[in-house]
Design an enzyme around this catalytic site. Sequence first.
Site, PDB file in Angstrom:
ATOM      1  CD  GLN A 109     -12.995  -8.607   5.860  1.00 38.38           C
ATOM      2  OE1 GLN A 109     -11.859  -8.752   6.286  1.00 38.38           O
ATOM      3  NE2 GLN A 109     -13.893  -9.561   5.933  1.00 38.38           N
ATOM      4  CD1 TRP A 110      -7.365  -0.770   5.483  1.00 37.23           C
ATOM      5  CD2 TRP A 110      -6.303  -2.673   5.031  1.00 37.23           C
ATOM      6  NE1 TRP A 110      -6.040  -0.580   5.771  1.00 37.23           N
ATOM      7  CE2 TRP A 110      -5.365  -1.733   5.499  1.00 37.23           C
ATOM      8  CE3 TRP A 110      -5.855  -3.955   4.658  1.00 37.23           C
ATOM      9  CZ2 TRP A 110      -4.005  -2.025   5.615  1.00 37.23           C
ATOM     10  CZ3 TRP A 110      -4.505  -4.233   4.780  1.00 37.23           C
ATOM     11  CH2 TRP A 110      -3.598  -3.285   5.256  1.00 37.23           C
ATOM     12  CB  ILE A 111     -12.382   0.812   2.722  1.00 35.81           C
ATOM     13  CG1 ILE A 111     -12.362   2.276   2.276  1.00 35.81           C
ATOM     14  CG2 ILE A 111     -13.782   0.241   2.585  1.00 35.81           C
ATOM     15  CD1 ILE A 111     -11.021   2.806   1.933  1.00 35.81           C
ATOM     16  NE  ARG A 114     -16.318   4.755  10.429  1.00 34.90           N
ATOM     17  CZ  ARG A 114     -17.254   4.818  11.354  1.00 34.90           C
ATOM     18  NH1 ARG A 114     -18.381   5.424  11.092  1.00 34.90           N
ATOM     19  NH2 ARG A 114     -17.072   4.271  12.549  1.00 34.90           N
ATOM     20  CB  SER A 122      -7.864   5.527 -10.802  1.00 37.53           C
ATOM     21  OG  SER A 122      -8.964   5.676 -11.681  1.00 37.53           O
ATOM     22  NE  ARG A 223     -10.961  -5.078  10.213  1.00 40.43           N
ATOM     23  CZ  ARG A 223     -12.161  -5.456   9.798  1.00 40.43           C
ATOM     24  NH1 ARG A 223     -12.469  -6.731   9.692  1.00 40.43           N
ATOM     25  NH2 ARG A 223     -13.077  -4.550   9.494  1.00 40.43           N
TER      26      ARG A 223
END
Length: 304
Positions: A109-111, A114, A122, A223
């Site tokens: 959701q956060w990503i 943009r 990683s 949010r």
Amino acid sequence: MPLSPDQRAEIDAQRASPKPTLRAVSEGMEAHLYHAHEVLDHGFVRVIDYMGDDAAIVQAARVSYGAGTKHVSNDEGLIRYLMRHWHSTPFEMCEIKLHVKLPVFVARQWIRHRTANVNEYSARYSILDREFYIPAPEQLAAQSVVNNQGRGEVLTGEEAARVLEMLKRDANTAYDHYESMLSQEGQQGLARELARMNLPANIYTQWYWKVDLHNLFHFLRLRADAHAQYEIRVYADAICKVVADWVPIAFGAFEDYRMGGATLSGKAIDCVRRMLKGEAVTQETSGMSKGEWREFMGVVNSPE
Ligand SMILES: Cc1cc2nc3c(=O)[nH]c(=O)nc-3n(C[C@H](O)[C@H](O)[C@H](O)COP(=O)(O)OP(=O)(O)OC[C@H]3O[C@@H](n4cnc5c(N)ncnc54)[C@H](O)[C@@H]3O)c2cc1C
């Protein structure tokens, strides 16, 4: 556990060696630097760096308005004016860099926001920890019957116990298989970038997230809102506390105009005017749909 003893020691060391600077410093933000604010069962938010303060917003605005700002008597008045009139670029002069540890389904959701810079842990390069978000019992709720994107009653008794047990067992089984696929004892061992495929979305990830204050306010508006999912809202709430100490005047304006304010449609404004004249306006005579009317009533009626 949100932080290991090594990570805590690293934070203590960072905070024990302050350096002099000629840059603008926000005293409130200095108190937050490097500290981890714990969120959910294993997550955190911590400030790694920041640029600017309330004065930086005012300084940038005065470049565009010059002598024209003289009628705005003080910095708070100017910042509130900028917020009220959506003059957003001065807020972009402030930046914040956060280190966030969060479940993968929250990260998804956060990503979607943009307008930030992100660098994530990683799982091709490193092995993920056995850390999964397991909701606290009071967050284990049934599907809402009125809101397709929401929760209803909290699960209780045997059903709550069964769901919790499944969440924990599935997470641990998936992680056991992950470890066993990676293992090089007596086998070649599957590449980390492939072995991670079976891990559930409640496993934790981490990232550095850098964003300017204008876009951070946009993120927080969406949010930290009651309609946002609880698991991302608690991160937004933690960030709100930090921002309130970093840029108290700008945050005050944001709370007032964005979090506390509401946008009214032309029809809604017409209804307010008719109501002020004493007319008993109903949904049927408002020209609004049922959903719009319900939301409008939520704005004009004081909370119980
Ligand atoms: C309660 C809630 C429910 C949601 N449900 C869903 C869902 O069911 N499915 C789903 O897919 N998403 C969903 N979202 C995500 C939502 O649609 C947005 O993607 C997310 O909130 C990010 O908002 P943003 O695009 O305004 O933010 P950012 O990406 O930070 O962008 C900020 C602003 O910059 C501008 N901008 C940025 N990039 C572009 C671009 N490429 N082109 C044009 N303008 C740009 C836009 O004006 C944008 O508002 C939901 C969000 C919320 C808060």
